[in-house]
Design an enzyme around this catalytic site. Structure first.
Site, mmCIF file in Angstrom:
data_model
loop_
_atom_site.group_PDB
_atom_site.id
_atom_site.type_symbol
_atom_site.label_atom_id
_atom_site.label_comp_id
_atom_site.label_asym_id
_atom_site.label_seq_id
_atom_site.Cartn_x
_atom_site.Cartn_y
_atom_site.Cartn_z
ATOM 1 C CB CYS A 55 -0.911 0.017 1.232
ATOM 2 S SG CYS A 55 0.055 -0.002 2.743
ATOM 3 C CB CYS B 136 -1.663 -3.783 7.852
ATOM 4 S SG CYS B 136 -2.747 -3.475 6.470
HETATM 5 FE FE1 FES Z 1 -1.266 0.376 4.404
HETATM 6 FE FE2 FES Z 1 -2.590 -1.116 6.155
HETATM 7 S S1 FES Z 1 -3.281 -0.426 4.232
HETATM 8 S S2 FES Z 1 -0.621 -0.351 6.311
#
Ligand code: FES
Length: 257
Positions: free
Chosen positions: A38, A107
């Protein structure tokens, strides 16, 4: 748990995260990683005293799951020795939080990796500066080394054609080991370079290695040499994952000073 549902514990750590902030001082190391999925960022500030995690804080630009996992990992790591803290896995954190939605597991990698990065920096600080590591110090830690010198372990090489079509591992020890690894690719397609470095020191070296076809094992060290009479395989220690695995090789080149 549904794929999008959060446990009460995750929500609690998200709403009231523990140990948020930064630390300063000579005894503080900072672990920093980005999430390749992400693009979010995590920073861990770790104060180590007597090889134990005396204090720990984090800062993140990540999502709620990243906040909750980081918060939980600070609680798990505080007071532990660095060795114990290194053993905390992403799975441990997810379990302590009573699960994470599968889509959010990436994450939890962020917090565990940032803690590892901080510990690695702490350990690097303890080691002699790069270039001062003597061959003897490196050799000392490798199981079975003495037994295989001259029987698959080469401490110097002059004729690279002797390694034609062999599986050769070169232990990184300065520029000459890079040269040897590159030279070997003319005689065999199976050249592995093992190094404790996290990445090549320069972009030029990185491009060079990528083009050479050499398989580079970063953040790795040779733990043991195995075989009946001659070298048959080696045990590699992945310092990042703190895992060991075997690789089949015919020869290991470990240069002396
Ligand atoms: Fe980026 Fe969780 S979506 S750390």
């Amino acid at each position: 748990m549904k794929s999008t549902q959060y446990s009460d514990k995750v929500l609690d750590h998200f709403r009231k995260p523990r140990n948020v902030g930064t630390l300063e001082g000579d005894d503080v190391v900072v672990g920093r990683v980005g999430n390749p999925v992400c693009g979010d960022l995590m920073e861990f500030y770790v104060r180590v005293r007597d090889d134990r995690i005396a204090d720990i804080k984090f800062k993140t630009f990540g999502c709620g799951s990243a906040i909750a996992t980081a918060s939980m990992i600070t609680e798990l790591a505080k007071g532990k020795t660095v060795e114990e803290a290194l053993k905390i896995t992403r799975q441990d954190v997810a379990e302590e939080l009573n699960g994470l939605p599968p889509i959010k597991m990436h994450c939890s990698n962020l917090a565990a990796d940032a803690l590892r990065d901080a510990i690695k920096k702490y350990r690097d600080k303890q080691k002699p500066a790069a270039g001062q590591t003597t061959a003897a110090a490196v050799e000392h830690e490798i199981g079975g080394l003495e037994q295989f010198i001259g029987r698959g372990i080469h401490q110097d090489v002059s004729d690279l054609s002797l390694f034609k079509d062999k599986r050769v591992m070169v232990v990184e020890h300065g520029d000459r080991s890079f040269e040897i690894a590159r030279g070997l690719t003319k005689f065999t397609p199976r050249v592995i370079l093992i190094t404790r470095q996290k990445e090549p020191e320069t972009a030029a070296l990185s491009g060079d290695l990528a083009r050479s076809g050499i398989k580079v094992l970063y953040e790795s060290e040779l733990a043991e040499i195995r075989g009946l009479n001659t070298v048959e395989k080696v045990l590699v220690h992945d310092m990042n994952e703190n895992e060991e695995y075997e690789l089949f090789v015919d020869s290991v080149i470990m240069l002396k000073e």
